[in-house]
Each structure stands twice: as C-alpha cells, then as structure tokens.
Scaffold this active site. Sequence first.
Site, PDB file in Angstrom:
ATOM      1  N   GLY A  64       1.166  -1.160  -0.390  1.00 56.69           N
ATOM      2  CA  GLY A  64       0.052   0.030   0.283  1.00 56.69           C
ATOM      3  C   GLY A  64       0.705   1.214  -0.176  1.00 56.69           C
ATOM      4  O   GLY A  64       0.521   2.145   0.087  1.00 56.69           O
ATOM      5  N   ARG A  97      -8.304   2.031 -14.484  1.00 50.02           N
ATOM      6  CA  ARG A  97      -8.193   2.879 -12.950  1.00 50.02           C
ATOM      7  C   ARG A  97      -9.540   4.166 -12.667  1.00 50.02           C
ATOM      8  O   ARG A  97     -10.113   4.737 -11.972  1.00 50.02           O
ATOM      9  CB  ARG A  97      -6.887   3.436 -12.158  1.00 50.02           C
ATOM     10  CG  ARG A  97      -5.929   1.763 -12.520  1.00 50.02           C
ATOM     11  CD  ARG A  97      -4.597   2.050 -11.552  1.00 50.02           C
ATOM     12  NE  ARG A  97      -4.866   2.310 -10.303  1.00 50.02           N
ATOM     13  CZ  ARG A  97      -4.698   3.912  -9.694  1.00 50.02           C
ATOM     14  NH1 ARG A  97      -4.037   4.649 -10.776  1.00 50.02           N
ATOM     15  NH2 ARG A  97      -4.931   3.994  -8.774  1.00 50.02           N
ATOM     16  N   GLU A 131       5.040  -5.914   1.163  1.00 48.87           N
ATOM     17  CA  GLU A 131       4.073  -6.464  -0.417  1.00 48.87           C
ATOM     18  C   GLU A 131       4.171  -4.983  -0.917  1.00 48.87           C
ATOM     19  O   GLU A 131       2.643  -5.144  -1.195  1.00 48.87           O
ATOM     20  CB  GLU A 131       3.131  -7.586   0.265  1.00 48.87           C
ATOM     21  CG  GLU A 131       3.181  -8.214   1.441  1.00 48.87           C
ATOM     22  CD  GLU A 131       1.839  -9.317   1.584  1.00 48.87           C
ATOM     23  OE1 GLU A 131       1.648 -10.206   2.105  1.00 48.87           O
ATOM     24  OE2 GLU A 131       0.747  -8.219   1.769  1.00 48.87           O
ATOM     25  N   CYS A 184     -17.146   2.975 -26.015  1.00 46.09           N
ATOM     26  CA  CYS A 184     -18.007   3.018 -25.815  1.00 46.09           C
ATOM     27  C   CYS A 184     -18.640   3.362 -24.687  1.00 46.09           C
ATOM     28  O   CYS A 184     -19.782   2.434 -24.116  1.00 46.09           O
ATOM     29  CB  CYS A 184     -19.354   2.088 -26.892  1.00 46.09           C
ATOM     30  SG  CYS A 184     -18.495   2.432 -28.835  1.00 46.09           S
ATOM     31  N   GLU A 185     -18.115   3.908 -24.276  1.00 48.46           N
ATOM     32  CA  GLU A 185     -19.044   4.570 -22.603  1.00 48.46           C
ATOM     33  C   GLU A 185     -18.061   5.712 -22.627  1.00 48.46           C
ATOM     34  O   GLU A 185     -17.182   6.074 -22.520  1.00 48.46           O
ATOM     35  CB  GLU A 185     -17.717   3.400 -21.344  1.00 48.46           C
ATOM     36  CG  GLU A 185     -18.054   2.231 -21.376  1.00 48.46           C
ATOM     37  CD  GLU A 185     -19.364   2.060 -21.023  1.00 48.46           C
ATOM     38  OE1 GLU A 185     -19.934   2.856 -19.856  1.00 48.46           O
ATOM     39  OE2 GLU A 185     -19.976   0.949 -21.202  1.00 48.46           O
ATOM     40  N   GLY A 228       3.642  -3.441  -4.504  1.00 49.28           N
ATOM     41  CA  GLY A 228       3.439  -4.039  -5.466  1.00 49.28           C
ATOM     42  C   GLY A 228       2.742  -2.235  -6.416  1.00 49.28           C
ATOM     43  O   GLY A 228       4.539  -2.065  -7.027  1.00 49.28           O
ATOM     44  N   ARG A 229       2.419  -1.593  -5.927  1.00 48.32           N
ATOM     45  CA  ARG A 229       2.170  -0.262  -6.818  1.00 48.32           C
ATOM     46  C   ARG A 229       4.112   0.778  -6.416  1.00 48.32           C
ATOM     47  O   ARG A 229       4.332   0.915  -7.466  1.00 48.32           O
ATOM     48  CB  ARG A 229       1.580   1.037  -6.321  1.00 48.32           C
ATOM     49  CG  ARG A 229       1.273   1.882  -6.694  1.00 48.32           C
ATOM     50  CD  ARG A 229       0.071   3.220  -6.015  1.00 48.32           C
ATOM     51  NE  ARG A 229      -1.182   2.417  -5.328  1.00 48.32           N
ATOM     52  CZ  ARG A 229      -2.217   1.590  -5.936  1.00 48.32           C
ATOM     53  NH1 ARG A 229      -2.850   2.185  -7.446  1.00 48.32           N
ATOM     54  NH2 ARG A 229      -3.176   1.499  -5.480  1.00 48.32           N
TER      55      ARG A 229
HETATM   56  C1  LIG Z   1      -2.988  -4.905  -3.895  1.00 48.18           C
HETATM   57  C2  LIG Z   1      -2.355  -6.146  -2.287  1.00 48.18           C
HETATM   58  C3  LIG Z   1      -0.701  -5.650  -1.874  1.00 48.18           C
HETATM   59  C4  LIG Z   1       0.169  -4.410  -2.667  1.00 48.18           C
HETATM   60  O1  LIG Z   1      -1.092  -3.350  -3.180  1.00 48.18           O
HETATM   61  P1  LIG Z   1       0.021  -2.256  -3.885  1.00 48.18           P
HETATM   62  O2  LIG Z   1      -1.223  -1.108  -3.119  1.00 48.18           O
HETATM   63  O3  LIG Z   1      -0.335  -2.226  -5.181  1.00 48.18           O
HETATM   64  O4  LIG Z   1       1.488  -2.058  -2.240  1.00 48.18           O
HETATM   65  C5  LIG Z   1      -0.087  -5.826  -0.590  1.00 48.18           C
HETATM   66  N1  LIG Z   1      -1.116  -6.880  -0.131  1.00 48.18           N
HETATM   67  C6  LIG Z   1      -2.286  -7.437  -0.502  1.00 48.18           C
HETATM   68  C7  LIG Z   1      -3.199  -8.261   0.410  1.00 48.18           C
HETATM   69  C8  LIG Z   1      -3.239  -7.086  -1.361  1.00 48.18           C
HETATM   70  O5  LIG Z   1      -4.440  -7.232  -1.525  1.00 48.18           O
END
Ligand SMILES: *Cc1c(COP(=O)(O)O)cnc(C)c1O
Length: 435
Positions: free
Chosen positions: A249, A331, A291, A362-363, A293-294
């Site tokens: 997150g 998004r 964890e 088409c939205e 991701g983004r």
């Molecule tokens: C989506 C998610 C992430 C990654 O979230 P980011 O905002 O991309 O860092 C990590 N852990 C869990 C359990 C998630 O569902």
Amino acid sequence: MIVDNHPYEVNQEGHLEIGGMDTVDLAEKYGTPLYIYDVKAIRENCRAFVQTFEELDIRAQVAYASKAFSSIAMVQVAKQEGLSLDVVSEGELYTALQAGFPVEKIHLHGNNKSIEELSMAIQHDIGCIVVDNFLEIDMIGKLLEKYDKKMDVLMRVTPGIESKTHKYIMTGNEDSKFGFNLQNGQADEAFTKLFEHPYIQFKGLHCHIGSQIFETEGFLLAAEVLFKQIAVWNEKYDFVPEVLNLGGGFGIRYTGEDSPLPLNQYAEKLGAAVTDFASKLDIPVPEIWIEPGRAIVGNAGITLYSIGSTKSIPGVREYISVDGGMTDNLRPALYQAKYEAVIANKADKEPTGQSSIAGKCCESGDMLIKDLPLPEPETGDILAVFSTGAYGYSMANHYNRIPKAAVVFVEDGKDQLVVQRESYKDVVKNDLTYE
Ligand SMILES: *Cc1c(COP(=O)(O)O)cnc(C)c1O
C-alpha cells in the site's frame, strides 16, 4: 530536463525519453498503445526497500505483490532483485513458476482460494499461505494430510484501521471481506485451530490496511494492534511469532497532488516500530514482511498512445481521443484515478491550452485525463501518460474486443518486447461457432 516532476528526460529533438530511449521511436517500432517500463527504475524501487532493511540489520522479506503487474519478465526482475513474491491466483502462481521464481519465496493470498489453487500451492511447496477464513483452514488441513506435507501459514487479520482524510484512526468497524476479525473472537478461534494443527506451521500475523498510503502512521498503528493480540497469545499459549507481515500500500506520485515518502523511510520506520514493540514484549524481533506492488512498478511505467480525433465544444471542453483507454488503463473509470501526461513528440513545448483525453471505448466514462494542459495537440501526436506501471496491464481487458497492448522493457539503452501485442486471432481464440 525533468518533465513535470516525473523523472524523464527530453532529448534534443524535443522527444520524451525513457531509460535513455526515444519514446517516439519506440511508438513507431512497436505501435501504440504501448506500455514501457524503465527496468532501472524498477530495480531502484526494489532496492530502496531491500537495502534499507539490510543496512539496518533487520530481518525482512520484501514480497512484490505481483497483481500490480504480473508477467514472466517482471517476475524475473523481482527474482534478480532478491524479492519474494505474492500471488493471489493460480494464474499468478503459474506465471511465477514459468518464470522460474524460487518456490520457497512465493506467498499465496486470497479471500476465496479454491481447492485447486491450494493444491497447486501445496504440491509446488510454495513458501507460505496467508490464511483468510475458516473454510480455508479446513481445506489446507485436509490437503496437507493427503499429500503428507507441512506448510508455513500466516493468519490475515483485519486490524480495524481506517484513513480519515489522511489521518489514521482505529475503528470498531472491521467491515472487510478479507481476513479474521480481531475484535469478535474469530481470530482467537482461528489461532487455536492453526496453532495446534499437526500439519500447519503457524508463523504469525498478516494485515494489509489499504493502498496509495503516503505516511507511516497507519502501518505503525496496525503493528501496534497486531502486537496487542500477540501479547495475549504469548501470555496464554507462549506463542512467539516468527513473522509479522504488514502488507503493501506504499503510495506513489501520479500527479502533483500526491506527495509520497521516499520508499526507504517506510522500511526505516516500520523496522524501528516492530523492534520496539518486540522488545517491550520481551520476545525476539519477528522477521518483517512487506508487500509493495504499486511502489515497485507504478512510477517505472508509462503508456504511449496515438492521438486520433479531436473535438472542440467552445466554452465547454476540448476532447482528444487516443487509441486506447479503459481497456489498457481501467483505473480512471474504476475509481476516478488521476494521471498526468505530455505529448511525447512535443515534450519541450509549453502548454498552450487544456484538453481532456478520451479513450476509444463506447462508454462516456472512458476518459483517461480531465483538462490536461498541453501544447497544441494534433492527430498523429504521441501522448505519454506517466505512472501507469501498476494495475494497468494487469487490469487490461477485452472490452469492445480490443486486443491487449504490448509491453516493452528498456534498460542500458536497449529495448526488449516482453509481452506481445495481441492479435485479433487472440481475441477470438476461445470462441466456438454455433451449429
Ligand atoms: C493489493 C495488495 C498488496 C499490494 O498493494 P499496493 O498498493 O500495490 O502496494 C499487498 N498485499 C495485499 C494483501 C494486497 O491485497
């Protein structure tokens, strides 16, 4: 020259560059829409987390949440950088296996894991399953017995922390589809099942408080809540967690409205807090798992589009349409996400007006950017949207039967296609005729 605070250069022809490559040349070579990743930027993001924990001598695993952008090449980069990997489906696990990712560093998530997913994970001896609900505990137990295997497990809990206008507060409300509820005794019941299970090796707790978070307060509050629960189980059952997973997150910069922290600060503050909580409880510091991701891929990727038709409604709005939209970047339509962009072949020109960027679906809601300042846009120009590396390709879809765009990696002055553009044959490949 830095473009609008995005870390990209402009070359002598006035073209936007990514990783030292001319984006206009790349658009010509590979076509548009096109996702391009600066692999050096991905590596820097990985290292900001990994190296910070190392320098502080804190035991940690940085697991890339592959849902942000899962492809074989990306999983290979995560492997090279020594990350662990989160997967949430058989498809993401399959991708990881195809990429040769070390199985012991793969973690499986999900609030409704199927028996097939759990079997696949157990048969491939992945590193950890993050258990989400009671049904899953039963299924894992039965499968482990069947295969006569042991498995490391974390329990996902909902810590009941909410962001109120960027202030994090604890709420009594744990209304979430994910994880075990801490306050109503669910987590206690799950603990006893996991702790006493003959095949499950219960390693600790997991929580994930949200996404696009710009400060550390929420994570620290979450750690506090988890340690409160750990204290109870420590007292009652002598439980000592080996792992504390604080989820992902970590926020990134999409537009000038976003002011994320440098990534190393998250690692520093979380490390300090967990160390502190553990010493207060007089237990060894658990291994910290995060964890992102983004934060790993988001700002390392851009999307190139060709500008097609334009429409002027004097006194109302200028529209320019591009050859992609909600099929390659869901998004904005899904949650009003905001982006910034420049015209890649006019990146040295000052804006002269504002245009809104429309997708081709088409939205009416297929709008990528509202009122973007741009130099005079013309048909055939290349639009480069910044910070599209996360949840772009991974949420791509076939709406209006539009084939998915290609993905190119650039690094060390070289470009390489890592996901092919889909053909119309690909689009109809599962269709059968009706006799
Ligand atoms: C989506 C998610 C992430 C990654 O979230 P980011 O905002 O991309 O860092 C990590 N852990 C869990 C359990 C998630 O569902």
